[in-house]
Design a protein around this motif. Structure first.
Motif, PDB file in Angstrom:
ATOM      1  N   SER A 191      38.562  40.689  30.633  1.00 48.46           N
ATOM      2  CA  SER A 191      37.889  40.760  31.937  1.00 48.46           C
ATOM      3  C   SER A 191      38.857  41.112  33.064  1.00 48.46           C
ATOM      4  CB  SER A 191      37.222  39.421  32.278  1.00 48.46           C
ATOM      5  OG  SER A 191      36.683  38.802  31.149  1.00 48.46           O
ATOM      6  N   GLU A 192      39.776  42.006  32.778  1.00 49.83           N
ATOM      7  CA  GLU A 192      40.847  42.281  33.745  1.00 49.83           C
ATOM      8  C   GLU A 192      40.329  42.716  35.107  1.00 49.83           C
ATOM      9  OE1 GLU A 192      44.402  44.506  32.248  1.00 49.83           O
ATOM     10  OE2 GLU A 192      44.080  45.526  34.147  1.00 49.83           O
ATOM     11  N   ILE A 193      39.281  43.561  35.121  1.00 51.43           N
ATOM     12  CA  ILE A 193      38.814  44.045  36.432  1.00 51.43           C
ATOM     13  C   ILE A 193      38.207  42.919  37.276  1.00 51.43           C
ATOM     14  CG2 ILE A 193      38.511  46.483  35.756  1.00 51.43           C
ATOM     15  CD1 ILE A 193      35.491  45.903  35.570  1.00 51.43           C
ATOM     16  N   TYR A 194      37.940  41.778  36.642  1.00 50.46           N
ATOM     17  CA  TYR A 194      37.497  40.599  37.408  1.00 50.46           C
ATOM     18  C   TYR A 194      38.626  39.576  37.535  1.00 50.46           C
ATOM     19  CZ  TYR A 194      32.815  42.458  37.107  1.00 50.46           C
ATOM     20  OH  TYR A 194      31.719  43.265  37.238  1.00 50.46           O
ATOM     21  N   ASP A 195      39.850  40.070  37.490  1.00 53.63           N
ATOM     22  CA  ASP A 195      41.056  39.239  37.598  1.00 53.63           C
ATOM     23  C   ASP A 195      41.338  38.407  36.364  1.00 53.63           C
ATOM     24  OD1 ASP A 195      41.524  40.267  40.061  1.00 53.63           O
ATOM     25  OD2 ASP A 195      40.411  38.685  41.110  1.00 53.63           O
ATOM     26  N   GLY A 196      40.683  38.721  35.272  1.00 51.89           N
ATOM     27  CA  GLY A 196      41.047  38.112  33.995  1.00 51.89           C
ATOM     28  C   GLY A 196      40.393  36.774  33.719  1.00 51.89           C
ATOM     29  N   LEU A 197      40.384  36.424  32.426  1.00 48.91           N
ATOM     30  CA  LEU A 197      39.898  35.112  32.008  1.00 48.91           C
ATOM     31  C   LEU A 197      41.059  34.472  31.260  1.00 48.91           C
ATOM     32  CD1 LEU A 197      37.374  33.269  31.829  1.00 48.91           C
ATOM     33  CD2 LEU A 197      36.945  34.282  29.595  1.00 48.91           C
ATOM     34  N   SER A 198      41.411  33.270  31.686  1.00 49.12           N
ATOM     35  CA  SER A 198      42.652  32.665  31.216  1.00 49.12           C
ATOM     36  C   SER A 198      42.680  32.437  29.696  1.00 49.12           C
ATOM     37  CB  SER A 198      42.809  31.345  31.967  1.00 49.12           C
ATOM     38  OG  SER A 198      43.822  30.605  31.401  1.00 49.12           O
ATOM     39  N   ALA A 199      43.771  32.882  29.086  1.00 51.96           N
ATOM     40  CA  ALA A 199      44.022  32.682  27.649  1.00 51.96           C
ATOM     41  C   ALA A 199      42.988  33.360  26.741  1.00 51.96           C
ATOM     42  CB  ALA A 199      44.125  31.205  27.309  1.00 51.96           C
ATOM     43  N   VAL A 200      42.387  34.436  27.238  1.00 53.38           N
ATOM     44  CA  VAL A 200      41.501  35.245  26.396  1.00 53.38           C
ATOM     45  C   VAL A 200      41.985  36.692  26.506  1.00 53.38           C
ATOM     46  CG1 VAL A 200      39.116  35.840  25.870  1.00 53.38           C
ATOM     47  CG2 VAL A 200      39.606  33.679  27.005  1.00 53.38           C
TER      48      VAL A 200
END
Ligand code: ATP
Length: 511
Positions: A24-33
């Motif tokens: 989900s990089e374009i949404y600033d990412g999801l931690s540890a995924v």
């Protein structure tokens, strides 16, 4: 260069060259995924094939399974995960960062060990061939004092874990003056237990939805199918069931790239044996799994076994295979003797008999289990960190992934020297012939030197260049990634040259 800098570069390299992206990089990412890109997925598939074939193809008595992620919620009660799948967590009040108390103490132990190793390395340099490590360890005052500190801390830590003594874990952190790496302070909360399972709801709420869990390990899918596989496959003990699949853990700390993820993939094999023989099988699988790792050629010195400080509630023996990552020796695989714990628990909770009738003994019993459990993603990290290499050359430098050719995503790149004179067509012709056997890539953009560098960076073991001579005599140059040597060969030889290097058989023969 410091190992930490190398690790940062490796993470950046994985992104730049299509191996691993933050989810989900374009949404600033999801931690540890994390997501695997175009080359990442190929490498991952090759790793899975290496594991799967080494289990299922090479062992007549190991068969595969693909069980669902969703399972009956009682399974997790029976397995002990609802009550005991916890990690001890601690917060730093200043940085508000959360840590695993056991990991903080393990890191402290590793620091002491590092001090000892540095002393030894220094002395080794000084004394050269005459160096006697055993004697040095037994007599050097600094080594002795650090070893004593290590042993005392280790014993205290192991006792606290085994007693489930959270107050003592906190006291160790206080006594050792462990600071938060972010705030630098020692302002800690108490240690608390935290259950790692994710839950969700199945069915609509109106009907009365039930709470179910995302599996935190694939093993339980194997246990609850033990009878199905044994009966339908007419399996005789000893036999194993292998499975590759996703697992989910709500990890407290997840800061080391794909080393610790919240959604990850496991390759697990449960080996069912006669009670009383489990420790022999444990030793056999221990040896066999170490060979599997070492066959990849990353250097025997980069592996070690690590005995567990605390045995899990189900185990009577357990060991980890550790690999030397850029951030130190860490677990890649666990080998556990799980006794009859899981099957016996499922008998109890399901009310169904889960037994094996042993014709040789003429009796029925609940089989014992030896498990080998490895994370695909951690294995991926092992492979890519061992392969990553920055090389100074005569005129410039290059970054090259020295992946074992069997695992490399792209096996060969075919490069026409220029974009005209029929060379692109010839290059396509070569690919059209070889693509049935190997993952090939066509590249005509930029100078040949740049194209070689690009292939080095993604770890392609062979580059084949088509030039004007090719149209005259059907020969090409083949360039070898690691030595950068080039050789003129006929097109008809290519399949054989490449096939020999990328055939998994080469690895299997070492096992
Ligand atoms: P750790 O002590 O690092 O949390 P563990 O001992 O809980 O790991 P196991 O339950 O033995 O791990 O799981 C078997 C294997 O699954 C591990 O050796 C590792 O390769 C992989 N694994 C476990 N947790 C994760 C995770 N969060 N992310 C990626 N891989 C994981």
């Amino acid at each position: 260069m410091a190992q930490e800098d190398i690790f940062k570069k490796l993470v950046a390299h994985c992104k730049e060259y299509g191996y691993v992206f933050q989810s989900s990089e374009i949404y600033d990412g999801l931690s540890a995924v994390y997501d695997y890109g175009q080359y990442g997925v190929e490498l991952k598939n090759n790793i899975k094939k290496y594991w799967w074939d080494s289990m299922v193809l090479l062992h007549e008595n190991v068969v595969g399974l693909d069980s669902a992620i969703f399972m009956h919620p009682t399974i997790w009660k029976a397995s002990g995960h609802v009550d005991a799948f916890n990690d001890p967590l601690i917060d730093n009040k200043d940085s508000k960062k959360r840590y695993r108390a056991d990991v903080l103490i393990e890191e402290q132990l590793a620091k002491t060990e590092e001090k000892i190793n540095k002393e030894i390395a220094k002395a080794q340099k000084r004394f050269g061939d005459a160096f006697d490590e055993k004697q040095f360890r037994e007599t050097n005052p600094r080594v002795l004092s650090n070893q004593q500190k290590y042993d005392e801390l280790h014993a205290r830590f192991a006792k606290a874990l085994n007693d489930n003594d959270l107050a003592e874990l906190k006291q160790i952190i206080v006594d050792q003056e462990i600071v938060c790496p972010v705030s630098g302070s020692r302002n800690w909360t108490d240690v608390r237990q935290f259950n790692l399972m994710f839950s969700t709801e199945m069915g609509s709420t109106a009907e009365g939805a039930s709470k179910i869990f995302l599996r935190p390990e694939t093993a339980q899918g194997i246990f609850v199918n033990y009878l199905n596989v044994q009966k339908s496959g007419r399996m005789k003990i000893p036999f194993g069931i292998a499975q590759i699949g996703k697992a989910f853990r709500n990890e407290i700390v997840a800061r080391q790239f794909i080393f610790r993820m919240r959604e990850f993939e496991q390759m697990e094999m449960q080996f069912f044996v006669r009670p009383g023989t489990e420790l022999d099988w444990f030793e056999k699988w221990k040896t066999s799994r170490m060979k599997w790792h070492q066959a990849l050629g990353f250097g025997e010195e980069n592996y070690r076994f690590h005995e567990h400080e605390k045995l899990a509630h189900y185990a009577n023996a357990a060991v980890d295979v550790e690999f030397k990552f850029p951030f130190g020796f860490k677990e890649v695989e666990g080998i556990h003797s799980r006794t009859d714990f899981d099957l016996a628990q499922h008998e109890k909770y399901s009310g169904k008999k889960i037994r094996y009738f042993d014709p040789e003994l003429n009796e029925s019993y609940v089989p014992y289990v030896v498990e080998t459990s490895i994370g695909v993603d951690r294995m991926f990290l092992q492979v890519i960190s061992a392969a990553y290499c920055e090389e100074e050359l005569e005129k410039d430098s290059r970054v090259v992934l020295k992946l074992p050719p069997v695992l490399a995503p792209i096996k060969l790149a075919v490069l026409p020297l220029i974009k005209k004179d029929g060379l692109p067509e010839k290059a396509r012709e070569i690919i059209n012939n070889l693509k049935f056997d190997f993952n090939c890539q066509y590249d005509e953009k930029d100078s040949i030197g740049k194209r070689y560098r690009r292939q080095d960076a993604i770890g392609t073991p062979f580059c084949v260049t088509v030039d004007h001579q090719t149209s005259q005599d059907n020969t090409v140059t083949i360039r070898y990634r690691d030595s950068m040597e080039q050789e003129r060969v006929t097109i008809s030889e290519l399949g054989k040259i490449i096939g020999e290097k990328v055939n998994m058989r080469r690895l299997f023969e070492k096992l």
